[in-house]
Scaffold this active site. Structure first.
Site, short mmCIF file in Angstrom:
data_model
loop_
_atom_site.label_atom_id
_atom_site.label_comp_id
_atom_site.label_asym_id
_atom_site.label_seq_id
_atom_site.Cartn_x
_atom_site.Cartn_y
_atom_site.Cartn_z
CD GLU A 1 7.32 -8.41 1.71
OE1 GLU A 1 6.61 -7.39 1.50
OE2 GLU A 1 8.37 -8.63 1.11
CB ILE B 1 -0.92 0.00 1.23
CG1 ILE B 1 -1.76 -1.28 1.27
CG2 ILE B 1 -1.81 1.25 1.23
CD1 ILE B 1 -2.53 -1.49 2.57
ZN ZN Z 1 9.39 -4.70 3.04
#
Ligand code: ZN
Length: 132
Positions: A55, A43
């Site tokens: 992640e 994002i």
């Molecule tokens: Zn990262």
């Protein structure tokens, strides 16, 4: 939940990425210690410092439910390219990884590699380093 199943979820998540500045779509999927799965996508923000990697989105969604350990994390980018988590995400993995944590990085639909935390972040600074 095996590696291919987790990678499949990460591929679906990748298409949710909000990345108007880089057009670099990343998808991730976390398997918690209790067996729940959480997806995430990158994002971005017009103030680049406000951007968050896929992640960390997946890990933080997991941890925000009250879970405290992650067993597996799968990461995908576009087909034919190797996903490689940044150093910031590796440190966040170190905070929550189980001792048998597996990082699953896709190359394409068929090929992927599985790495341990020690392989991706040797000599890591971990929570027990703060214990006196
Ligand atoms: Zn990262």
């Amino acid at each position: 939940m095996d590696a291919r199943e987790l990678l499949g979820i990460a591929r679906v998540e990748r298409h949710k990425a909000y990345c108007p500045y880089s057009n670099y779509q990343v998808g991730a999927a976390v398997l918690s210690e209790s067996g729940e799965v959480f997806g995430g996508c990158n994002i971005e923000n017009c103030n680049y410092g406000g951007s968050v990697c896929a992640e960390r989105v997946a890990i933080l969604k997991c941890i925000s439910t009250g879970a405290r350990k992650i067993k597996k994390l799968a990461v995908v980018i576009e087909e034919g390219r190797q996903a490689k988590p940044c150093g910031f995400c590796r440190q966040v993995m170190a905070e929550f990884a189980t001792p048998d944590f597996e990082l699953i990085l896709a190359w394409d639909n068929e090929e992927y590699i599985v790495l341990t935390l020690d392989e991706i972040l040797p000599f890591a600074f971990k929570p027990d380093d703060l214990e006196m």
